[in-house]
Every structure is written in C-alpha cells, then in structure tokens.
Motif scaffolding. Structure first.
Motif, mmCIF file in Angstrom:
data_model
loop_
_atom_site.group_PDB
_atom_site.id
_atom_site.type_symbol
_atom_site.label_atom_id
_atom_site.label_comp_id
_atom_site.label_asym_id
_atom_site.label_seq_id
_atom_site.Cartn_x
_atom_site.Cartn_y
_atom_site.Cartn_z
ATOM 1 N N THR A 155 -72.962 19.696 -46.189
ATOM 2 C CA THR A 155 -74.043 19.489 -47.156
ATOM 3 C C THR A 155 -75.365 19.173 -46.435
ATOM 4 O O THR A 155 -76.420 19.602 -46.885
ATOM 5 C CB THR A 155 -73.705 18.367 -48.162
ATOM 6 O OG1 THR A 155 -73.294 17.202 -47.452
ATOM 7 C CG2 THR A 155 -72.599 18.790 -49.093
ATOM 8 N N VAL A 156 -75.282 18.464 -45.304
ATOM 9 C CA VAL A 156 -76.519 18.218 -44.553
ATOM 10 C C VAL A 156 -77.002 19.524 -43.917
ATOM 11 O O VAL A 156 -78.208 19.799 -43.872
ATOM 12 C CB VAL A 156 -76.323 17.111 -43.494
ATOM 13 C CG1 VAL A 156 -77.596 16.903 -42.689
ATOM 14 C CG2 VAL A 156 -75.921 15.806 -44.154
ATOM 15 N N ALA A 157 -76.053 20.339 -43.445
ATOM 16 C CA ALA A 157 -76.422 21.653 -42.896
ATOM 17 C C ALA A 157 -77.097 22.488 -43.988
ATOM 18 O O ALA A 157 -78.081 23.193 -43.734
ATOM 19 C CB ALA A 157 -75.192 22.374 -42.365
ATOM 20 N N TYR A 158 -76.575 22.380 -45.204
ATOM 21 C CA TYR A 158 -77.167 23.116 -46.319
ATOM 22 C C TYR A 158 -78.604 22.650 -46.553
ATOM 23 O O TYR A 158 -79.512 23.462 -46.740
ATOM 24 C CB TYR A 158 -76.314 22.903 -47.575
ATOM 25 C CG TYR A 158 -76.802 23.675 -48.772
ATOM 26 C CD1 TYR A 158 -76.620 25.060 -48.845
ATOM 27 C CD2 TYR A 158 -77.448 23.030 -49.814
ATOM 28 C CE1 TYR A 158 -77.078 25.769 -49.929
ATOM 29 C CE2 TYR A 158 -77.910 23.737 -50.913
ATOM 30 C CZ TYR A 158 -77.716 25.104 -50.963
ATOM 31 O OH TYR A 158 -78.178 25.813 -52.045
ATOM 32 N N ILE A 159 -78.810 21.321 -46.513
ATOM 33 C CA ILE A 159 -80.165 20.784 -46.696
ATOM 34 C C ILE A 159 -81.095 21.337 -45.621
ATOM 35 O O ILE A 159 -82.188 21.820 -45.910
ATOM 36 C CB ILE A 159 -80.160 19.237 -46.636
ATOM 37 C CG1 ILE A 159 -79.401 18.654 -47.824
ATOM 38 C CG2 ILE A 159 -81.587 18.693 -46.605
ATOM 39 C CD1 ILE A 159 -79.135 17.160 -47.719
#
Ligand code: HEC
Length: 489
Positions: free
Chosen positions: A83-87
């Motif tokens: 999810t941080v990679a997505y951000i």
C-alpha cells in the motif's frame, strides 16, 4: 493572562454586524480570537520566539498528510509495503505527500530542538514556568515516539531492520526490557501484530496525548505569559510590551513560509525513498536509524555486558531527570546566558556529545569497507526498487486458479509436500509469495520441470542467501513437488 493597559488594546476592529457579528454574539469567537492575538510580549516581538508556532504548523501538516496516507495504508505485514508502494508509485502526488510526512518528522525534530534551545538559552523556563517546561519535555518525548513508531510502517528493509534494532535495544533494559520488547512487538518476532501496535500508537494513542499536551502547553504558556528577552525579570516583566498581533504573527509566519518552501523543494526534488519489502531472512542487511536517532544508536554501541545497565539505564535516566527537574533546580532569576556559565557549559557539552556521536557513527560506516559496501548495496537496491513500476498484489482470483489446477493428483500430492516442507513459510500459501521469497505462480513460463529439478539440485546464490533450505526428497515426492510448483498459476 496579563492585564493590558489601554494602549495595547484594540489592534483589531470590532465587528458587530453581519454574519461575523451574529456568530460572535452566539459564540464569543471574536473575543476569543482577540484575546489569542492580543498576548503581550515584554520587550516586543522577536525572531527568537518563532519556533513554538513553527512546531504547531508542522504538527498540523503532519496531521493532514497523515490522514491522506491513512486513506491508503493497510497495517499488516502482507499489505503494508504494497500500500505504501501504491502511494509512492501510483497515487497522484503520492510520493510528494509521503515525502512531506516523512521529512516533516525530521523538520519537527529540528524545530523542536531549536525551540528547546531558545527556551533554555533565554532562561525562559524560569519564573513559575515549571509545568510549562515539563509539558514541553513530555511533548519532546512524544514526538520522538511518533518518529519511532512511524518509521516501521512502510515495512521496507530499512524500516524493518531499524525497528528490529530499536526494539532489541529496549530489551537491554534490566528486568523489564524483555517484556517491553514483547509488548512492542506483539510477540517475540516482528510481524503483523507489530505493525498493528505501532500503527495504533502512531495514529491514535500518541496523537491523543500530543493534542492534550499541546493544549496544556499553550494554556500554561498564556497563563505564565511570554518571558521576553534575557534581561527581563521572569516573574514580573517590566519592559514595555508589544502585542502578539501583528508583528510577532508575521515573524512566525515567515518561519512557516520558510518551512513550506524548504519542505516543498526537498520533497519535490529528493522524494523519500521506499526500499524493497522487508525480508526478515536477510542476514546481511546493515540497519541504520533515521539521522536523529544516530547519536543514541552510536551511544548504545559502547555499552555491553555488565556495563550495559550504566549506558542503557543509569546515564539516560539521570540525564532525563536532570532535564525534567531543571526549573526546580535552577531557581535564580538570572536569565542572561553570559551570567550562567554552568548552564551554558552543560548545553554545549550535550550538543557536542550528540553531534559528536552522530558524526562518529557516520565516520565508522565510511571507514569500515565491509559496512560501507553493504550500505552502498542497500542504497542501490532501494534505487532499483524505486524505479520499478507498481506491482499489484496477486488477487484471490489467481488463488482460485491455483486450486483448480490441483485436479491433477500428482500436483495435489505435491501441495501437501510443499506445505510439509514449509515452502509456504517463505513462498506463501499457494505459492503467492511473502516478504521472504518471491511468488512461484507462473513459474512454468520461466522454467521447465527439468529446469526446476536442476534448480533444486543447484540453488542459485539468491536462494541460498534467502535461507532456502536444500531440497532432499525421494524421487517420487520430488516429482510431485515439481508438478505442483509447475501447476501454480
Ligand atoms: C527460507 C525461505 C525459503 C524456503 C523455506 C523456501 N524457499 Fe524457495 N526461494 C527462497 C528464496 C529467497 C529464493 C530466491 C528468490 C530470488 O531468486 O530472488 C527462492 C527461490 C525458489 C525458486 C526459484 C524461483 C524463481 O523464480 O527463480 C523455486 C522454484 C523455489 N524457491 C521453490 C521452493 C520450494 C519447492 C520450497 C520448499 C521445499 C522452497 N522454495 C522453500 C526462499 C525460500
């Protein structure tokens, strides 16, 4: 609050009519604003006093950026990193947003240190300001706790190993250290429970305390009144005062403008990196904390075995107690730094020790070729990961497909071997992958069954490095395992 003489009142025009007038008659908002802005500052407005409201601004910015990050973030070992990679990789301006939050934490520590230094050097803790000082000290601790808990959340290599070291350092505390470590980690190892706990602390618990303490800090400040310049009496200010609005407000805003510009440029040109996902099996990784924790990190290196209690508990406790007790110990009304050599000496000593320890840590890293090489390698891996496009997690649809394929009895037998040999511990259930090892789904396109057999006989360096155990199975079982691995879609 101080009584203000006539000349100080009325910098703002009173508005009695219209919507604002109505609102004020109902709420007293105008009077509230007036009393907030009409704070008298003995000796007049100065740039030395801008750091407190600078902190308030960064805190506000952290709340706002934090809320946006929380819209995407999932606190679990399986999803946190994705999810941080997505951000950072997929969300519009997501990398900028995350950078603002991450660099904001550093800015907070810097401005906090400046605020504390100003208070200390100006002797502004004197004159019935003990509680003001104490609430500030607790706020300092809470900000450091925010930095510590926030650092883990991206769950990349850097975050994982820095927090592993941090929580291990806590366990060095005698008697209760191990229990605190387990409490922080939610067990002996770090995993989803650790993320959950850090997340709850970072997003609910610590912020709640910070809100309460910021409110009391400001309340106590207004109750005691601004201390003014160093030659002012801390109990009964005598110098002609100037109201907070407008000149001090403008000075404070200049720091805010500087912070916005500085952080904006930094986040735009040097966005915060996200490294590859945490791999707890990586035994080579050299952990390093964020820069403001480097002095503590270096300090802890000097204390081992039976001496550890001195370095980990006795000295830090004494230091913290001395800082907390400062306004109770130092009762003199003298505020001019040049008349307080002991206090200034202690300040310079602490400052030099912190900077010295931090620089020493940097120096050692550069001059140990093994460490320097490994750190360079880690940076290269981070850069490489940062360049890759976002890869979504495998969906449950592929999971279903993986199970449908097991109509083949040989593959079905292979699945039990896969699980019996704990391959799923690293490669995940149904070969979907974990932080420790890549997914095996779709391996058929990469390797033929013979090539997989060959790979099992002669593992690659990466497999060895990742701790993949050698496969030693009877031929039938091996065949079934390969059939299963090849069936993963
Ligand atoms: C301790 C963790 C661990 C365990 C347990 C483990 N593996 Fe691995 N495995 C790895 C790592 C790490 C790699 C290398 C990843 C890479 O090349 O980047 C790997 C690579 C592989 C590959 C090659 C994948 C590719 O795309 O190159 C296969 C096939 C494989 N493992 C199968 C198995 C099987 C079958 C088992 C159970 C007998 C197993 N692994 C158990 C960590 C593990």
């Amino acid at each position: 609050m101080h009584s203000t003489d006539k000349s100080e009142v009325g910098t703002l025009p009173q508005r009695d009519s219209g919507l604002w007038g109505w609102l004020n008659r109902r709420t007293g908002l105008d009077d509230l604003l007036r009393s907030a802005l009409d704070e008298p500052i003995p000796g007049g407005a100065r740039f030395a006093y801008i750091f407190g409201s600078g902190l308030l601004f960064i805190f506000l910015s952290q709340i706002i950026t934090g809320i946006f990050l929380a819209l995407y973030y999932v606190p679990s070992a399986d999803h946190a990193h994705t999810t941080v990679a997505y951000i950072t990789k997929a969300v519009t301006a997501g990398s900028f947003l995350r950078s603002l939050h991450a660099y904001g934490a550093s800015a907070m520590v810097v401005v906090l240190f400046l605020h504390l230094s100003q208070t200390y050097i100006y002797g502004a803790y004197k004159g019935r300001r003990e509680l003001l000082w104490l609430s500030g000290c607790v706020l300092f601790g809470l900000v450091l706790a925010m930095a510590f808990t926030g650092y883990l959340l991206p769950w990349d290599q850097r975050a994982y190993f820095a927090t592993a070291v941090g929580t291990n350092a806590v366990s060095e505390l005698p008697w209760i250290g191990e229990s605190i470590k387990r409490l922080m980690r939610g067990g002996t190892e770090m995993g989803t429970l650790t993320i959950s706990r850090f997340f709850v602390a970072h997003v609910f618990l610590i912020p709640a305390f910070i809100f309460a303490l910021v409110a009391s800090h400001i309340f106590l400040f207004r109750k005691a009144g601004a201390a003014g310049p160093v030659n002012e009496d801390p109990y009964h200010p005598k110098q002609k005062s100037e109201l907070f609005y407008p000149r001090q407000v403008l000075m404070d805003l200049s720091l805010t403008a500087l912070l916005i510009t500085g952080l904006g440029l930094l986040c735009f040109f040097v966005p915060m990196q996200l490294g590859p996902p945490a791999n707890p099996a990586d035994a080579q990784y050299v952990p390093r904390p964020e820069w403001y924790y480097l002095p503590i990190f270096q300090w802890l290196k000097y204390w081992h075995g039976s001496a550890a209690i001195v370095g980990v508990l006795v000295i830090p406790t004494l230091l913290v107690l001395a800082i907390l007790a400062l306004p109770f110990l130092d009762k003199s009304v003298e505020r001019r730094p040049w008349k307080r050599p002991a206090a200034m000496g202690a300040y310079v000593f602490v400052l030099f020790s912190l900077v010295g320890l931090g620089l020493r840590s940097q120096y050692l890293d550069r001059h140990d070729s093994g460490v320097a090489q490994q750190l360079a390698k880690q940076r290269a891996e981070e850069d490489e990961y940062a360049r890759k496009p976002f890869e979504p997690e495998l969906s449950s649809a592929s999971l279903v497909a993986a199970n449908v394929a097991l109509a083949d009895p040989l593959a079905a037998k292979g699945k039990t071997i896969f699980e019996g040999q704990s391959c799923n511990a690293c490669h995940g259930d149904n070969g979907l992958g974990t932080a420790a090892a890549p997914p095996l789904v779709g391996i058929k396109a990469k390797f033929s069954p013979d090539q997989v057999a060959e790979l099992f006989k002669h593992p690659t360096a990466k497999m060895n490095a990742g701790g993949m155990p050698p496969i030693d199975l009877p031929p039938d079982d091996l065949k079934a395992l390969i059939a299963y691995v090849e069936s993963l879609k």
